[in-house]
Design a protein around this motif. Structure first.
Motif, PDB file in Angstrom:
ATOM      1  N   PHE A   2      60.867  11.927  26.487  1.00  0.00           N
ATOM      2  CA  PHE A   2      61.898  12.943  26.616  1.00  0.00           C
ATOM      3  C   PHE A   2      62.434  13.019  28.033  1.00  0.00           C
ATOM      4  O   PHE A   2      61.705  12.853  28.998  1.00  0.00           O
ATOM      5  CB  PHE A   2      61.333  14.324  26.255  1.00  0.00           C
ATOM      6  N   ILE A   7      63.286  18.569  27.588  1.00  0.00           N
ATOM      7  CA  ILE A   7      62.049  19.331  27.466  1.00  0.00           C
ATOM      8  C   ILE A   7      62.257  20.757  27.936  1.00  0.00           C
ATOM      9  O   ILE A   7      61.848  21.711  27.296  1.00  0.00           O
ATOM     10  CB  ILE A   7      60.931  18.664  28.286  1.00  0.00           C
ATOM     11  N   LEU A  10      64.228  23.028  25.442  1.00  0.00           N
ATOM     12  CA  LEU A  10      63.695  23.300  24.117  1.00  0.00           C
ATOM     13  C   LEU A  10      62.301  23.881  24.095  1.00  0.00           C
ATOM     14  O   LEU A  10      62.015  24.785  23.332  1.00  0.00           O
ATOM     15  CB  LEU A  10      63.721  22.010  23.301  1.00  0.00           C
ATOM     16  N   THR A  11      61.396  23.369  24.909  1.00  0.00           N
ATOM     17  CA  THR A  11      60.037  23.891  24.843  1.00  0.00           C
ATOM     18  C   THR A  11      60.009  25.350  25.254  1.00  0.00           C
ATOM     19  O   THR A  11      59.292  26.155  24.678  1.00  0.00           O
ATOM     20  CB  THR A  11      59.088  23.087  25.743  1.00  0.00           C
ATOM     21  N   TYR A 180      63.340  16.327  18.432  1.00  0.00           N
ATOM     22  CA  TYR A 180      62.576  17.566  18.514  1.00  0.00           C
ATOM     23  C   TYR A 180      62.515  18.157  17.120  1.00  0.00           C
ATOM     24  O   TYR A 180      63.527  18.283  16.434  1.00  0.00           O
ATOM     25  CB  TYR A 180      63.252  18.541  19.481  1.00  0.00           C
ATOM     26  N   ILE A 201      56.492  19.194  19.914  1.00  0.00           N
ATOM     27  CA  ILE A 201      57.565  18.235  20.140  1.00  0.00           C
ATOM     28  C   ILE A 201      57.442  17.136  19.096  1.00  0.00           C
ATOM     29  O   ILE A 201      56.379  16.551  18.921  1.00  0.00           O
ATOM     30  CB  ILE A 201      57.487  17.657  21.559  1.00  0.00           C
TER      31      ILE A 201
END
Length: 254
Positions: A2, A7, A10-11, A180, A201
């Motif tokens: 990624f 990252i 989204l995380t 994702y 993920i």
């Protein structure tokens, strides 16, 4: 693997929201030269800027420049990269500090300190989410784990699942397509691999299988984050943001 921006976006969006509190331990620095404060609206009402992810802050305590945790490198000297109502950045207006235009953030801290963020970050240059797209999964497909070895420890995507794709991996013709995973919502990921409070993920898809079994979603197909109160669509990504509680908010990052 990624991209860092992928990252970060989204995380942070997928995990539980926590409040913004005090600055904790501070150290003092020099007093700075600041101009007159200017309101953005004639009626002095608040203006919502949107989400600012890891943008540098200038923090003040009674006119003195200070740093969070007594360190100029502390992560608390940057805005949060989380998605949630308490992380929306709001302001009444702006002023110049040492010749640079800053927005003063409204109630960013609850201990009396003031926080400012450079106004330059709230422009189109820092509001580009074109590297992300929403896709439909049209056939059961295995996602390899997003680790250094791309091991066979990933999860299966099922027909009807909605995933988010890192376009960098397509544009650069990478060995694998970065994706994702969708979260558990009673309809997608029926195996229960994902929950609202903990997302995994998804992983890497073989380009040939991705092309064969996945197709770009319609402009308004929803990709949910958090507990279903926020979602992305291809249309919202093109506009540089997401919807939360029925309203559209832009996302700014470096």
């Amino acid at each position: 693997m990624f991209k860092n921006k992928f990252i970060k976006l989204l995380t942070a969006a997928a995990f539980a929201v926590v409040g913004i509190g005090s600055v904790n331990t501070m150290s003092q620095a020099s007093t700075v030269q600041a101009s007159t404060f200017h309101y953005l609206r004639k009626d002095h009402k608040l203006v919502t800027l949107g989400f600012g992810q890891k943008l540098p802050l200038r923090i003040y305590d009674h006119g003195k420049r200070i740093y969070a945790n007594d360190s100029a490198t502390s992560e608390l000297n940057y805005t949060s990269d989380s998605i949630g109502s308490v992380f929306l950045l709001k302001t009444h207006g702006w002023k110049y500090i040492n010749g640079v235009k800053y927005y003063k953030l409204y109630n960013y801290y609850n201990d009396g300190c003031s926080a400012y963020v450079p106004a330059k970050y709230f422009t189109k240059k820092y509001n580009d989410l074109s590297y992300l797209s929403i896709y439909n999964v049209n056939h059961k497909i295995k996602a390899l784990a997003d680790d250094m070895q791309n091991s066979d420890q990933g999860d299966w995507y099922g027909k009807g699942d909605i995933i988010m794709v890192n376009n960098y991996s397509l544009w650069n013709h990478d060995k694998y397509v970065d994706t994702y995973s969708p979260m558990q919502d009673g309809k997608h990921n029926a195996d229960g691999a994902f929950t609202y409070t903990s997302a995994t993920i998804g992983g890497e898809l073989d380009p040939a299988e991705f092309k064969k079994y996945c197709s770009k979603a319609s402009a308004n197909t929803r990709y949910y984050v958090n507990s279903g109160d926020a979602y992305y669509t291809n249309a919202s990504l093109a506009r540089g943001g997401l919807y939360m509680n029925g309203k559209f908010y832009k996302i700014y990052n470096r």
